[in-house]
Design a protein around this motif. Structure first.
Motif, PDB file in Angstrom:
ATOM      1  N   ASP A 229      15.215  17.773  31.454  1.00 45.53           N
ATOM      2  CA  ASP A 229      15.550  16.353  31.321  1.00 45.53           C
ATOM      3  C   ASP A 229      14.328  15.433  31.424  1.00 45.53           C
ATOM      4  N   SER A 230      13.121  16.000  31.326  1.00 48.90           N
ATOM      5  CA  SER A 230      11.918  15.196  31.543  1.00 48.90           C
ATOM      6  C   SER A 230      11.082  14.952  30.289  1.00 48.90           C
ATOM      7  N   TYR A 231      11.605  15.306  29.120  1.00 46.34           N
ATOM      8  CA  TYR A 231      10.827  15.189  27.887  1.00 46.34           C
ATOM      9  C   TYR A 231      10.904  13.780  27.293  1.00 46.34           C
ATOM     10  N   THR A 232       9.790  13.341  26.730  1.00 45.52           N
ATOM     11  CA  THR A 232       9.770  12.078  25.991  1.00 45.52           C
ATOM     12  C   THR A 232      10.283  12.337  24.580  1.00 45.52           C
ATOM     13  N   ASP A 233      10.562  11.280  23.845  1.00 49.48           N
ATOM     14  CA  ASP A 233      11.037  11.422  22.465  1.00 49.48           C
ATOM     15  C   ASP A 233      10.009  12.139  21.594  1.00 49.48           C
ATOM     16  N   GLU A 234       8.733  11.858  21.816  1.00 51.24           N
ATOM     17  CA  GLU A 234       7.676  12.505  21.042  1.00 51.24           C
ATOM     18  C   GLU A 234       7.624  14.008  21.331  1.00 51.24           C
ATOM     19  N   GLU A 235       7.827  14.371  22.581  1.00 51.41           N
ATOM     20  CA  GLU A 235       7.816  15.790  22.955  1.00 51.41           C
ATOM     21  C   GLU A 235       9.031  16.512  22.389  1.00 51.41           C
ATOM     22  N   VAL A 236      10.167  15.848  22.411  1.00 51.13           N
ATOM     23  CA  VAL A 236      11.383  16.421  21.827  1.00 51.13           C
ATOM     24  C   VAL A 236      11.172  16.659  20.336  1.00 51.13           C
ATOM     25  N   GLU A 237      10.457  15.766  19.693  1.00 51.10           N
ATOM     26  CA  GLU A 237      10.172  15.899  18.266  1.00 51.10           C
ATOM     27  C   GLU A 237       9.392  17.177  17.973  1.00 51.10           C
ATOM     28  N   GLN A 238       8.517  17.583  18.872  1.00 50.69           N
ATOM     29  CA  GLN A 238       7.771  18.832  18.681  1.00 50.69           C
ATOM     30  C   GLN A 238       8.722  20.026  18.643  1.00 50.69           C
TER      31      GLN A 238
ATOM     32  N   CYS B 203      15.183  30.785  21.279  1.00 48.30           N
ATOM     33  CA  CYS B 203      15.614  30.304  22.601  1.00 48.30           C
ATOM     34  C   CYS B 203      15.252  31.323  23.685  1.00 48.30           C
ATOM     35  N   ARG B 204      15.416  32.603  23.391  1.00 49.16           N
ATOM     36  CA  ARG B 204      15.022  33.642  24.349  1.00 49.16           C
ATOM     37  C   ARG B 204      13.515  33.620  24.562  1.00 49.16           C
ATOM     38  N   SER B 205      12.766  33.424  23.489  1.00 50.92           N
ATOM     39  CA  SER B 205      11.306  33.348  23.590  1.00 50.92           C
ATOM     40  C   SER B 205      10.900  32.199  24.500  1.00 50.92           C
ATOM     41  N   LEU B 206      11.533  31.044  24.326  1.00 55.77           N
ATOM     42  CA  LEU B 206      11.226  29.899  25.186  1.00 55.77           C
ATOM     43  C   LEU B 206      11.531  30.221  26.646  1.00 55.77           C
ATOM     44  N   THR B 207      12.668  30.833  26.883  1.00 49.92           N
ATOM     45  CA  THR B 207      13.061  31.177  28.256  1.00 49.92           C
ATOM     46  C   THR B 207      12.061  32.137  28.881  1.00 49.92           C
ATOM     47  N   LEU B 208      11.664  33.148  28.145  1.00 50.66           N
ATOM     48  CA  LEU B 208      10.700  34.123  28.665  1.00 50.66           C
ATOM     49  C   LEU B 208       9.346  33.476  28.952  1.00 50.66           C
ATOM     50  N   ARG B 209       9.025  32.433  28.230  1.00 51.42           N
ATOM     51  CA  ARG B 209       7.768  31.723  28.424  1.00 51.42           C
ATOM     52  C   ARG B 209       7.878  30.620  29.470  1.00 51.42           C
ATOM     53  N   GLY B 210       9.062  30.459  30.071  1.00 46.41           N
ATOM     54  CA  GLY B 210       9.262  29.453  31.110  1.00 46.41           C
ATOM     55  C   GLY B 210       9.386  28.047  30.562  1.00 46.41           C
ATOM     56  N   ILE B 211       9.806  27.934  29.308  1.00 52.14           N
ATOM     57  CA  ILE B 211       9.921  26.632  28.653  1.00 52.14           C
ATOM     58  C   ILE B 211      11.398  26.262  28.552  1.00 52.14           C
ATOM     59  N   ASN B 212      11.757  25.134  29.138  1.00 49.60           N
ATOM     60  CA  ASN B 212      13.131  24.652  29.061  1.00 49.60           C
ATOM     61  C   ASN B 212      13.316  23.818  27.812  1.00 49.60           C
ATOM     62  N   LEU B 213      14.369  24.108  27.067  1.00 51.85           N
ATOM     63  CA  LEU B 213      14.707  23.343  25.881  1.00 51.85           C
ATOM     64  C   LEU B 213      15.094  21.932  26.321  1.00 51.85           C
ATOM     65  N   PRO B 214      14.586  20.901  25.660  1.00 55.46           N
ATOM     66  CA  PRO B 214      14.940  19.527  26.049  1.00 55.46           C
ATOM     67  C   PRO B 214      16.442  19.283  25.949  1.00 55.46           C
ATOM     68  N   ASP B 215      16.973  18.554  26.922  1.00 51.34           N
ATOM     69  CA  ASP B 215      18.399  18.231  26.926  1.00 51.34           C
ATOM     70  C   ASP B 215      18.822  17.542  25.632  1.00 51.34           C
ATOM     71  N   GLN B 216      17.940  16.721  25.081  1.00 50.44           N
ATOM     72  CA  GLN B 216      18.272  15.930  23.901  1.00 50.44           C
ATOM     73  C   GLN B 216      18.623  16.778  22.681  1.00 50.44           C
ATOM     74  N   ILE B 217      18.173  18.032  22.625  1.00 47.40           N
ATOM     75  CA  ILE B 217      18.469  18.856  21.432  1.00 47.40           C
ATOM     76  C   ILE B 217      19.243  20.134  21.759  1.00 47.40           C
ATOM     77  N   LYS B 218      19.717  20.259  22.990  1.00 49.47           N
ATOM     78  CA  LYS B 218      20.464  21.476  23.347  1.00 49.47           C
ATOM     79  C   LYS B 218      21.740  21.635  22.526  1.00 49.47           C
ATOM     80  N   ASP B 219      22.541  20.586  22.425  1.00 44.23           N
ATOM     81  CA  ASP B 219      23.794  20.678  21.669  1.00 44.23           C
ATOM     82  C   ASP B 219      23.525  20.988  20.202  1.00 44.23           C
ATOM     83  N   GLU B 220      22.555  20.300  19.653  1.00 41.64           N
ATOM     84  CA  GLU B 220      22.194  20.503  18.252  1.00 41.64           C
ATOM     85  C   GLU B 220      21.707  21.939  18.010  1.00 41.64           C
ATOM     86  N   THR B 221      20.904  22.440  18.935  1.00 41.12           N
ATOM     87  CA  THR B 221      20.381  23.811  18.822  1.00 41.12           C
ATOM     88  C   THR B 221      21.537  24.807  18.862  1.00 41.12           C
ATOM     89  N   PHE B 222      22.473  24.595  19.763  1.00 41.46           N
ATOM     90  CA  PHE B 222      23.620  25.491  19.877  1.00 41.46           C
ATOM     91  C   PHE B 222      24.459  25.470  18.595  1.00 41.46           C
TER      92      PHE B 222
END
Length: 126
Positions: A76-85, A102-121
């Motif tokens: 929940d800490s990403y800016t709009d510019e970071e979400v765009e990445q 998504c698994r790759s991000l999790t293994l790398r310790g990267i949390n998917l931004p809340d702003q795009i979780k629904d869209e990603t799913f």
């Protein structure tokens, strides 16, 4: 006499096996085997098993090495510019790659931004 006893035991075993095989509640049980390629986020055990399997393999990158800078950040800490990445990477991949990404991000310790979780799913399911 011994042959008679052995015959009775064998017949008993056969009868028990037949009873066990023919016993059902009128419904056929169908076993569905899920693989990591078919995990869709609705089965937590499948997702967990796939994550454990993925943890034993090398991490796969999806031309997204720049996202490693976000390792450890709360979702929940990403800016709009970071979400765009994240969005840029998401929209350059095929639907069947999204779950693995998504698994790759999790293994790398990267949390998917809340702003795009629904869209990603939704894209993952599509």
């Amino acid at each position: 006499m011994i042959i008679l006893v052995i015959s009775i035991i064998v017949l008993g075993i056969i009868a028990a096996l037949i009873a066990k095989l023919s016993k059902h509640d009128g419904e056929e049980k169908i076993t569905v085997v899920e693989t990591c390629a078919t995990c869709n986020g609705t089965n937590d055990k499948c997702e967990q098993d796939c994550m454990m399997e993925a943890a034993t393999k090398d991490i796969v990158y999806y031309d997204d090495e720049e996202l490693d800078a976000f390792s450890g950040r709360p979702s929940d800490s990403y800016t709009d510019e970071e979400v765009e990445q994240f969005s840029e990477v998401l929209y350059t991949m095929r639907h069947e790659e999204i779950a693995d990404w998504c698994r790759s991000l999790t293994l790398r310790g990267i949390n998917l931004p809340d702003q795009i979780k629904d869209e990603t799913f939704m894209l993952r399911e599509g």
